[in-house]
Design a protein around this motif. Structure first.
Motif, mmCIF file in Angstrom:
data_model
loop_
_atom_site.group_PDB
_atom_site.id
_atom_site.type_symbol
_atom_site.label_atom_id
_atom_site.label_comp_id
_atom_site.label_asym_id
_atom_site.label_seq_id
_atom_site.Cartn_x
_atom_site.Cartn_y
_atom_site.Cartn_z
ATOM 1 N N ILE A 14 0.816 -1.216 0.000
ATOM 2 C CA ILE A 14 0.000 0.000 0.000
ATOM 3 C C ILE A 14 0.849 1.266 0.000
ATOM 4 C CG2 ILE A 14 -2.058 -1.067 1.002
ATOM 5 C CD1 ILE A 14 -1.159 0.212 3.728
ATOM 6 N N THR A 15 2.142 1.136 0.268
ATOM 7 C CA THR A 15 3.123 2.199 0.043
ATOM 8 C C THR A 15 4.355 1.489 -0.521
ATOM 9 O OG1 THR A 15 4.524 2.211 2.055
ATOM 10 C CG2 THR A 15 2.327 3.247 2.244
ATOM 11 N N HIS A 74 2.260 -0.280 -5.725
ATOM 12 C CA HIS A 74 1.584 -0.226 -4.431
ATOM 13 C C HIS A 74 0.214 0.386 -4.741
ATOM 14 C CE1 HIS A 74 3.845 3.577 -4.757
ATOM 15 N NE2 HIS A 74 2.828 4.123 -4.112
ATOM 16 N N TYR A 75 -0.792 -0.063 -4.003
ATOM 17 C CA TYR A 75 -2.171 0.212 -4.401
ATOM 18 C C TYR A 75 -2.810 1.287 -3.541
ATOM 19 C CZ TYR A 75 -1.249 -4.052 -6.893
ATOM 20 O OH TYR A 75 -0.680 -4.987 -7.721
ATOM 21 N N LYS A 76 -3.566 2.158 -4.194
ATOM 22 C CA LYS A 76 -4.335 3.177 -3.492
ATOM 23 C C LYS A 76 -5.547 2.529 -2.819
ATOM 24 C CE LYS A 76 -3.063 6.803 -6.756
ATOM 25 N NZ LYS A 76 -3.540 7.708 -7.832
ATOM 26 N N LEU A 77 -6.109 3.263 -1.866
ATOM 27 C CA LEU A 77 -7.334 2.887 -1.195
ATOM 28 C C LEU A 77 -8.424 3.875 -1.611
ATOM 29 C CD1 LEU A 77 -5.920 2.311 2.412
ATOM 30 C CD2 LEU A 77 -5.855 0.771 0.446
ATOM 31 N N SER A 191 3.134 7.179 3.142
ATOM 32 C CA SER A 191 1.717 7.108 3.482
ATOM 33 C C SER A 191 0.972 6.557 2.278
ATOM 34 C CB SER A 191 1.189 8.499 3.832
ATOM 35 O OG SER A 191 -0.182 8.424 4.171
ATOM 36 N N PHE A 192 -0.112 5.839 2.537
ATOM 37 C CA PHE A 192 -0.922 5.353 1.421
ATOM 38 C C PHE A 192 -1.669 6.522 0.785
ATOM 39 C CE2 PHE A 192 -3.463 4.914 5.282
ATOM 40 C CZ PHE A 192 -4.635 5.547 4.930
ATOM 41 N N GLU A 193 -2.068 6.329 -0.453
ATOM 42 C CA GLU A 193 -2.836 7.332 -1.182
ATOM 43 C C GLU A 193 -4.280 6.863 -1.314
ATOM 44 O OE1 GLU A 193 -0.713 8.895 -4.806
ATOM 45 O OE2 GLU A 193 0.550 7.163 -4.334
ATOM 46 N N THR A 194 -5.193 7.823 -1.473
ATOM 47 C CA THR A 194 -6.595 7.475 -1.696
ATOM 48 C C THR A 194 -7.056 8.047 -3.032
ATOM 49 O OG1 THR A 194 -7.403 9.439 -0.523
ATOM 50 C CG2 THR A 194 -7.121 7.413 0.765
ATOM 51 N N ILE A 195 -8.157 7.485 -3.523
ATOM 52 C CA ILE A 195 -8.714 7.911 -4.792
ATOM 53 C C ILE A 195 -10.226 7.878 -4.697
ATOM 54 C CG2 ILE A 195 -8.644 5.547 -5.724
ATOM 55 C CD1 ILE A 195 -8.020 6.759 -8.462
ATOM 56 N N ARG A 196 -10.893 8.831 -5.347
ATOM 57 C CA ARG A 196 -12.357 8.831 -5.383
ATOM 58 C C ARG A 196 -12.840 7.814 -6.400
ATOM 59 N NH1 ARG A 196 -14.262 15.170 -5.220
ATOM 60 N NH2 ARG A 196 -13.366 15.642 -3.168
#
Length: 197
Positions: A14-15, A74-77, A191-196
């Motif tokens: 995730i990061t 690494h995957y966004k949430l 830090s992990f990233e987020t997406i709408r």
């Protein structure tokens, strides 16, 4: 590329330095983790430490000894919102298992902190399959504008149930775990990233 299937206890990045696992099915600190970049080349790291999230969520956060290169994903949430779990009902998700297969399941019976799937009636058999013992911790993804976004990691079998990574509480727990790991191992700059959706 950001999923380590070299061990039945799968971890998902995730990061560039942190991964999530099922808290009830974690690897040991000191284990070698093998990922692959987009060209199929192996990337080895060592799992330095783990922190399980407080509360009922089946999530542990692990830290690697050094960041993975840019060729390893690494995957966004999903960005949390009060209605997100309702908006995703009926959405098709890519559900993985420990044999590295991808199935298509449908989001169902979601709460603010949990995703449960059902087998989609709109698709013929062959697109979906029950999850079994040993699939714990394997990830599910949504496609958001062509990007793989981490939805959950399996806690139970059947069509699948797991912690919802679009939950504000789970995301706060992950941030806390990253900060706890940073005290001993560093990595607090990630830090992990987020997406709408």
């Amino acid at each position: 590329t950001g999923v380590a299937w070299d061990n039945p206890r799968t971890l998902t990045m995730i990061t560039p330095r942190h991964a999530v696992l099922a808290k009830h099915y974690v690897r040991n600190a000191g284990d070698v983790v093998r990922l692959h970049d987009r060209r199929g080349r192996e990337v080895q790291r060592v799992l330095q430490g783990l922190v399980g999230l407080d509360g009922p969520w089946d999530v542990a956060v692990g830290i690697l000894n050094e960041p993975v290169p840019s060729g390893v994903s690494h995957y966004k949430l999903l960005e949390p919102s009060e209605t997100l779990h309702e908006e995703l009902l009926g959405t098709l998700a890519l559900v993985t298992d420990n044999e590295r297969r991808v199935h298509v399941h449908e989001c169902s019976l979601m709460s603010a902190d949990t995703v449960a799937f059902r087998f989609p009636r709109s698709l013929p058999k062959g697109f979906f399959e029950p999850l079994i013992t040993g699939d714990s911790g394997n990830p599910s993804f949504l496609l958001v504008r062509g990007e793989m976004v981490l939805l959950e990691t399996h806690h139970r079998g059947g069509a699948g149930v797991g912690p919802f990574y679009g939950s504000a509480q789970i995301q706060e727990g992950i941030r806390t775990a990253i900060a706890q790991l940073a005290v001993e191992f560093g990595g607090g700059e990630f830090s992990f990233e987020t997406i709408r959706p």
